[in-house]
Design an enzyme around this catalytic site. Sequence first.
Site, mmCIF file in Angstrom:
data_model
loop_
_atom_site.group_PDB
_atom_site.id
_atom_site.type_symbol
_atom_site.label_atom_id
_atom_site.label_comp_id
_atom_site.label_asym_id
_atom_site.label_seq_id
_atom_site.Cartn_x
_atom_site.Cartn_y
_atom_site.Cartn_z
ATOM 1 N N HIS A 194 0.859 -1.189 0.000
ATOM 2 C CA HIS A 194 0.000 0.000 0.000
ATOM 3 C C HIS A 194 0.895 1.239 0.000
ATOM 4 C CE1 HIS A 194 -2.961 2.976 1.232
ATOM 5 N NE2 HIS A 194 -3.884 2.109 0.859
ATOM 6 N N GLU B 35 -3.749 2.673 -7.158
ATOM 7 C CA GLU B 35 -4.204 3.816 -6.357
ATOM 8 C C GLU B 35 -3.227 4.979 -6.511
ATOM 9 O OE1 GLU B 35 -6.614 2.113 -2.603
ATOM 10 O OE2 GLU B 35 -4.543 2.611 -2.174
#
Length: 223
Positions: free
Chosen positions: A93, A141
């Site tokens: 992430h 993302e």
Amino acid sequence: MKLPILIINMKVYPEVLGKKALELAKVAESVARDLGVSIAVAPPITELRTVVEGVEIPVYAQGADPVEPGARTGHIPLEFIKETGAVGVILNHSENRLLLNDLGWLVGRARGLGLETLVCAPDPFTSAAVAALEPTAVAVEPPELIGTGKAVSRERPDVIVRTVELVRGVNPSIPVITGAGIEGFDDVKKAIELGTQGILVASAIVKARDWRQKITELANALR
Ligand code: G3P
């Protein structure tokens, strides 16, 4: 991973401190059941076992460390995640980045353990690179949109389209998921239209005044 999927990354927002993580997971489970939509949650690591034991929807760890079990302090080896009953782990992430070598090691080891891997990447080329590791899914993302309420599907549709194209070129069986700034029904709808098979959402849900209403809104767009 049942697609299309809504994955709720709770992060470590104060709104999900302690028992509230399980409360949110139960709301997600109830919406998943009512709508027949695939919804998964990623609670704070300290609540992982509690949530796994408290709901029947899939639960993911928010991260893992590239270490074997043993003389380590403060690390999270994959084996410890597996033992809780979690189905998988989010890796790389933007808020918890890994070196490529470590990511490769973790994806391979997770596969051996029977854990799913949702590997995040900030852009299309990095998404293609991580797809080569053969994770369960790739999540693109753009970091600058995370937590802003400016949805990737509205602000950077090109990123989604290009990622889907490049990942398909590497391995067409790896689904692309997207996240960052997703706020409402239309954002999800658009992301799916652009070729993704799921969304990863945090702030819009965790910080919503009414969890059920917001999860229902976003999940409805996946139907
Ligand atoms: O993992 C999902 C996350 O990074 C997106 O965050 O708050 O923009 O939905 P948010």
